[in-house]
Design a protein around this motif. Structure first.
Motif, PDB file in Angstrom:
ATOM      1  N   ILE A  14       0.935  -0.961  -0.021  1.00  0.00           N
ATOM      2  CA  ILE A  14      -0.147   0.042  -0.125  1.00  0.00           C
ATOM      3  C   ILE A  14       0.944   1.148   0.003  1.00  0.00           C
ATOM      4  O   ILE A  14       1.895   1.180   0.958  1.00  0.00           O
ATOM      5  N   PRO A  15       0.590   2.134  -0.884  1.00  0.00           N
ATOM      6  CA  PRO A  15       1.423   3.325  -0.788  1.00  0.00           C
ATOM      7  C   PRO A  15       1.414   4.181   0.516  1.00  0.00           C
ATOM      8  O   PRO A  15       0.203   4.147   1.424  1.00  0.00           O
ATOM      9  N   ARG A  16       2.294   4.860   0.749  1.00  0.00           N
ATOM     10  CA  ARG A  16       2.614   5.610   2.127  1.00  0.00           C
ATOM     11  C   ARG A  16       1.626   6.588   2.280  1.00  0.00           C
ATOM     12  O   ARG A  16       1.039   6.486   3.665  1.00  0.00           O
ATOM     13  N   GLU A  17       0.986   7.333   1.300  1.00  0.00           N
ATOM     14  CA  GLU A  17       0.012   8.323   1.663  1.00  0.00           C
ATOM     15  C   GLU A  17      -1.364   7.578   1.951  1.00  0.00           C
ATOM     16  O   GLU A  17      -2.072   8.086   2.758  1.00  0.00           O
ATOM     17  N   HIS A  18      -1.414   6.363   1.354  1.00  0.00           N
ATOM     18  CA  HIS A  18      -2.937   5.547   1.741  1.00  0.00           C
ATOM     19  C   HIS A  18      -2.934   5.224   3.217  1.00  0.00           C
ATOM     20  O   HIS A  18      -3.741   5.590   3.775  1.00  0.00           O
ATOM     21  N   ARG A  19      -1.667   4.657   3.473  1.00  0.00           N
ATOM     22  CA  ARG A  19      -1.763   4.258   4.847  1.00  0.00           C
ATOM     23  C   ARG A  19      -1.594   5.572   5.833  1.00  0.00           C
ATOM     24  O   ARG A  19      -2.432   5.597   7.009  1.00  0.00           O
ATOM     25  N   SER A  20      -1.142   6.624   5.474  1.00  0.00           N
ATOM     26  CA  SER A  20      -1.282   7.809   6.373  1.00  0.00           C
ATOM     27  C   SER A  20      -2.494   8.470   6.494  1.00  0.00           C
ATOM     28  O   SER A  20      -3.005   8.897   7.479  1.00  0.00           O
ATOM     29  N   ALA A  21      -3.367   8.420   5.220  1.00  0.00           N
ATOM     30  CA  ALA A  21      -4.716   8.904   5.404  1.00  0.00           C
ATOM     31  C   ALA A  21      -5.717   7.939   6.362  1.00  0.00           C
ATOM     32  O   ALA A  21      -6.332   8.660   7.013  1.00  0.00           O
ATOM     33  N   LEU A  22      -5.272   6.658   6.205  1.00  0.00           N
ATOM     34  CA  LEU A  22      -6.095   5.970   6.979  1.00  0.00           C
ATOM     35  C   LEU A  22      -5.561   6.080   8.446  1.00  0.00           C
ATOM     36  O   LEU A  22      -6.859   6.226   9.371  1.00  0.00           O
ATOM     37  N   LYS A  23      -4.766   6.347   8.918  1.00  0.00           N
ATOM     38  CA  LYS A  23      -4.317   6.632  10.178  1.00  0.00           C
ATOM     39  C   LYS A  23      -4.768   7.894  10.768  1.00  0.00           C
ATOM     40  O   LYS A  23      -5.415   8.103  11.778  1.00  0.00           O
ATOM     41  N   LYS A  24      -4.995   9.105   9.783  1.00  0.00           N
ATOM     42  CA  LYS A  24      -5.638  10.249  10.073  1.00  0.00           C
ATOM     43  C   LYS A  24      -6.885  10.033  10.237  1.00  0.00           C
ATOM     44  O   LYS A  24      -7.647  10.611  11.166  1.00  0.00           O
TER      45      LYS A  24
END
Length: 225
Positions: free
Chosen positions: A125-135
């Motif tokens: 999974i791309p980094r931005e996708h994982r960051s968006a999920l955490k947010k």
């Protein structure tokens, strides 16, 4: 000793019997006397045979020998049955232990496989996708926002400014109780702003408000204290 006497008596008995028969045939007067002697010898023979200690000992030995044999046979049968039952129990316990071990091993392997697949999937999974999920998880837990409101916050240029693909991945994969979030928002409006149920419902579903679904908003109103 008695056997020897019996044998001599038997031979003498046969001899005198023959002599007596011959005397009778010749009409000899001594025949009666010879028959008496023969009878006496026959009696002696019978007594000798009956009194032979070796015969009695043999019978006693045979009797004594048979008793332990029967007892030993019974004991042997009991031991064999006990050993067989014990062996069956041990075999059953062994099979159950092996079955349990296999099940635990299979369960562990399945858990390891699932964990590895999850890790591999996360790495892909791309980094931005994982960051968006955490947010998204942070907004849902700390601010009790709806799924739609979180998406807008993630994509807003005044908010998190994530790409739409990342924000969509976040709302698609977040797991949360949105009805409970709607209820907490409703309680906040009721306690801090003393709003009516109708006004709270409108605020919960409003496009310019909380953007909860009608079902989530109704749940909040129905459970509002």
């Amino acid at each position: 000793m008695w056997m020897f006497i019996g044998l001599i008596s038997f031979i003498a008995c046969i001899t005198f019997t023959v002599i007596a028969i011959v005397s009778v045939a010749k009409k000899n007067g001594k025949a009666k006397k010879q028959f008496v002697i023969t009878a006496a010898l026959f009696v002696i023979f019978i007594i000798a045979v009956a009194s032979d200690p070796s015969t009695a000992v043999d019978k006693a030995d045979n009797k004594d020998d048979n008793a332990p044999t029967k007892v030993a046979a019974i004991a042997s049968d009991d031991v064999t049955e006990d050993d067989h039952a014990k062996k069956e129990i041990e075999e059953k316990a062994k099979l159950e232990a092996e079955k349990k071990e296999k099940e635990e091993k299979a369960k562990l392997e399945a858990e390891e496989k699932a964990k590895k697949e999850a890790e591999d999937k996360e790495k892909s999974i791309p980094r931005e996708h994982r960051s968006a999920l955490k947010k998204a998880e942070l907004y849902a837990e700390s601010m009790h926002m709806s799924k739609a409101a979180i998406y807008d916050q993630l994509t807003s240029e005044y908010g998190e400014n994530f790409p739409q693909e990342a924000a969509q991945y976040a709302v698609d994969n977040i797991v949360f109780d949105w009805k409970e979030n709607a209820l907490k928002k409703a309680q906040l409006y009721a306690e801090s702003m003393d709003m009516s149920n109708s006004a709270i419902y409108d605020q919960l579903i409003s496009e310019y408000g909380e953007k909860f679904t009608a079902e989530e908003a109704q749940y909040a109103i129905d459970n509002l204290e």
